[in-house]
Design a protein around this motif. Structure first.
Motif, PDB file in Angstrom:
ATOM      1  N   CYS A   1     -12.310   8.477  -7.618  1.00 29.18           N
ATOM      2  CA  CYS A   1     -10.902   8.758  -7.336  1.00 29.18           C
ATOM      3  C   CYS A   1     -10.788   9.734  -6.165  1.00 29.18           C
ATOM      4  O   CYS A   1     -11.508  10.736  -6.111  1.00 29.18           O
TER       5      CYS A   1
ATOM      6  N   GLY B   1       2.204   1.694  -3.639  1.00 23.81           N
ATOM      7  CA  GLY B   1       1.198   2.087  -4.620  1.00 23.81           C
ATOM      8  C   GLY B   1       1.598   1.674  -6.022  1.00 23.81           C
ATOM      9  O   GLY B   1       2.405   0.755  -6.205  1.00 23.81           O
TER      10      GLY B   1
ATOM     11  N   GLY C   1       1.908   6.263  -1.407  1.00 19.76           N
ATOM     12  CA  GLY C   1       1.338   5.004  -1.857  1.00 19.76           C
ATOM     13  C   GLY C   1      -0.015   5.075  -2.496  1.00 19.76           C
ATOM     14  O   GLY C   1      -0.411   6.091  -3.076  1.00 19.76           O
ATOM     15  N   ARG C   2      -0.740   3.973  -2.373  1.00 16.26           N
ATOM     16  CA  ARG C   2      -1.930   3.681  -3.145  1.00 16.26           C
ATOM     17  C   ARG C   2      -2.908   4.854  -3.180  1.00 16.26           C
ATOM     18  O   ARG C   2      -3.349   5.346  -2.159  1.00 16.26           O
ATOM     19  N   GLN C   3      -3.258   5.300  -4.375  1.00 14.39           N
ATOM     20  CA  GLN C   3      -4.175   6.412  -4.600  1.00 14.39           C
ATOM     21  C   GLN C   3      -3.663   7.711  -3.963  1.00 14.39           C
ATOM     22  O   GLN C   3      -4.443   8.524  -3.451  1.00 14.39           O
TER      23      GLN C   3
ATOM     24  N   ARG D   1      -4.151  13.183  -7.769  1.00 18.52           N
ATOM     25  CA  ARG D   1      -5.051  13.239  -6.615  1.00 18.52           C
ATOM     26  C   ARG D   1      -4.873  14.593  -5.927  1.00 18.52           C
ATOM     27  O   ARG D   1      -3.745  15.025  -5.710  1.00 18.52           O
TER      28      ARG D   1
ATOM     29  N   GLU E   1      -0.187   8.455  -5.368  1.00 16.33           N
ATOM     30  CA  GLU E   1       1.102   8.382  -6.061  1.00 16.33           C
ATOM     31  C   GLU E   1       1.472   9.711  -6.707  1.00 16.33           C
ATOM     32  O   GLU E   1       2.649  10.025  -6.845  1.00 16.33           O
TER      33      GLU E   1
ATOM     34  N   LEU F   1       0.839  -1.203   0.000  1.00 12.88           N
ATOM     35  CA  LEU F   1       0.000   0.000   0.000  1.00 12.88           C
ATOM     36  C   LEU F   1       0.873   1.253   0.000  1.00 12.88           C
ATOM     37  O   LEU F   1       0.532   2.258  -0.633  1.00 12.88           O
ATOM     38  N   ALA F   2       2.014   1.212   0.709  1.00 13.57           N
ATOM     39  CA  ALA F   2       2.893   2.388   0.782  1.00 13.57           C
ATOM     40  C   ALA F   2       3.590   2.638  -0.549  1.00 13.57           C
ATOM     41  O   ALA F   2       3.968   3.771  -0.855  1.00 13.57           O
TER      42      ALA F   2
ATOM     43  N   TRP G   1      -6.347   8.514  -1.161  1.00  7.61           N
ATOM     44  CA  TRP G   1      -6.393   7.579  -0.020  1.00  7.61           C
ATOM     45  C   TRP G   1      -5.205   7.767   0.935  1.00  7.61           C
ATOM     46  O   TRP G   1      -5.341   7.595   2.135  1.00  7.61           O
TER      47      TRP G   1
END
Lengths: 224, 204
Positions: free
Chosen positions: B111, A122, B85-87, B164, B89, A119-120, B114
């Motif tokens: 979107c 991505g 990280g995820r969503q 984002r 980046e 998750l970190a 996160w």
């Protein structure tokens, strides 16, 4: 695609009612929705589809189905379609049939200890432009093309064939329209384009001087 | 819309059973591991959420060098605080001023940043918000109890690619001398989406 997901500017959906819908999951459905979220994230780690193939699997539905399934119902429907299309599971297995051992093996399975690092990390989508320069600069006036592909696109209907200006050059990013077809190499310059509300909504704009931006890859745009 | 009526028990039981069956199947086939699912859920319930974003905003309010960095390269500035990280980046911070109020939506799906705000609330993913935020942001804001002066222009950011957006709300009056931690307590999730304002110190 001109699909049921592309609803920016649509009428008839009623109030937002934020206080009643403040949680991450629908009230009363927290258990299965959280599980559906986690299964989708973990299965995506296998790398059998791109984020854009995932989005297309969610939106490629009849309007009736899209609006009846609910948010995480759509996630589940897309996930099971992708798993079956890639041969990782069969329709019969999904329907409760016996588990087979002749299906496509997963590339990898996310272990609990890898969740934090995954998750970190991505999935960055910026790519090396290899000398390609952006065609547009901030301030340039552009028109969005009237693109209506049957496949995935991130050019919303409300923003087609509209004149705006480049606000930011955001980088050289994987191109969603091609990535949704499984092309992991396609990339284009990405821009934030700003429109006046009056350009988008005409005489009924709340305040014509308000603005809406969207993020456009270079093939969505032409110079005015 | 499905979320506008309570799910009846049979529908809920049906979905619960379907998801349990899917998890069992995918576990047996080595596609997912149940302990990893627990860990993903736990991460977004306890570790990755709007407190991350609030720490970024409070630092931007108090540290001019950090604010400049955030404006130039939000991904790096936010990443330096450990939020990656995820969503999240590719991040951009958009700063509210008396002249411009920023607000974020994703009309095509959901979107949302996160890494700094956690999972989106149900209303953010809902059809009414996605449909209306671009067309009538002021009417939507009114449903959140926010009324902007006419002279404040609204800019709505539709997250159609992998950028984002984190809204940096205006620092409330009467907060001079407050600590960074106390300031972060004034920064609500909605103020970082642009459907709210930072809290006044007496309201926190």
């Amino acid at each position: 695609m001109n699909g049921p997901h592309d609803i920016g500017g649509a009428h008839g959906f009623g109030p937002v009612a934020p206080a009643a819908h403040d949680g991450h999951y629908h009230a009363g459905a927290e258990g299965w929705e959280a599980r559906a979220m986690a299964i989708t994230v973990a299965a995506g780690f296998g790398g059998h589809w791109t984020i854009d193939e995932g989005r297309f699997a969610r939106e490629d539905r009849t309007p009736l189905e899209y609006h009846q399934l609910g948010y995480f119902g759509i996630w589940l429907a897309a996930l099971t379609r992708l798993l079956a299309e890639r041969g990782l599971v069969t329709e019969d297995e999904l329907a409760g049939g016996p588990v087979r051992n002749d299906t496509v093996p997963p590339n990898r399975c996310l272990p609990a200890a890898e969740v934090g690092p995954m998750l970190a990390r991505g999935g960055p989508v910026d790519r090396d432009p290899q000398g390609r320069e952006p065609v547009y600069r901030p301030g340039d006036v552009v028109r969005t093309k009237n693109l209506q592909p049957r496949g995935h696109t991130r050019l919303p209907a409300y923003a087609r064939d509209k004149v705006g200006r480049i606000a930011h050059v955001q980088g050289f990013h994987a191109f969603a329209d091609e990535s949704a077809k499984g092309d992991r190499a396609a990339a284009e310059w990405l821009y934030t384009v700003v429109f006046d509300a009056g350009t988008l909504w005409g005489a009924v704009a709340e305040n014509p001087a308000d603005e809406v931006t969207f993020d456009a890859w270079e093939p969505y745009l032409e110079r005015v | 819309m499905p979320h506008d009526h309570p799910h009846d028990h049979s529908e809920l039981d049906d979905m619960t059973a379907r998801v349990m069956a899917l998890e069992t199947l995918l576990t047996r086939k080595g596609i997912v591991e149940s302990a990893a699912l627990d860990e993903i859920i736990e991460t977004y319930e306890t570790r990755v959420g709007p407190r991350n974003g609030a720490a970024v905003v409070a630092r931007a309010w108090t540290d001019p060098e950090f604010r400049d960095w955030l404006e130039r390269d939000a991904t790096a500035a936010i990443g330096s605080m450990g939020f990656t990280g995820r969503q999240g980046e590719h991040m951009m911070a958009v700063f509210n001023t008396p002249e411009r109020h920023n607000m974020v939506v994703c009309t095509l799906c959901s979107c949302y940043p996160w890494s700094v705000l956690g999972m989106p609330p149900v209303w953010y993913k809902s059809m009414p918000y996605r449909a209306r935020a671009v067309r009538e942001p002021r009417a939507v804001l009114a449903e959140f109890g926010v009324t902007l002066p006419e002279e404040t222009a609204v800019r709505v950011w539709d997250s159609t690619a992998e950028m984002r957006y984190l809204v940096i709300p205006m620092r409330p009056d009467g907060t001079e001398g407050m600590s960074v931690d106390a300031l972060a307590g004034l920064v609500t999730r909605d103020s970082m989406i642009g459907t709210g304002l930072a809290l006044a110190p007496e309201a926190a």
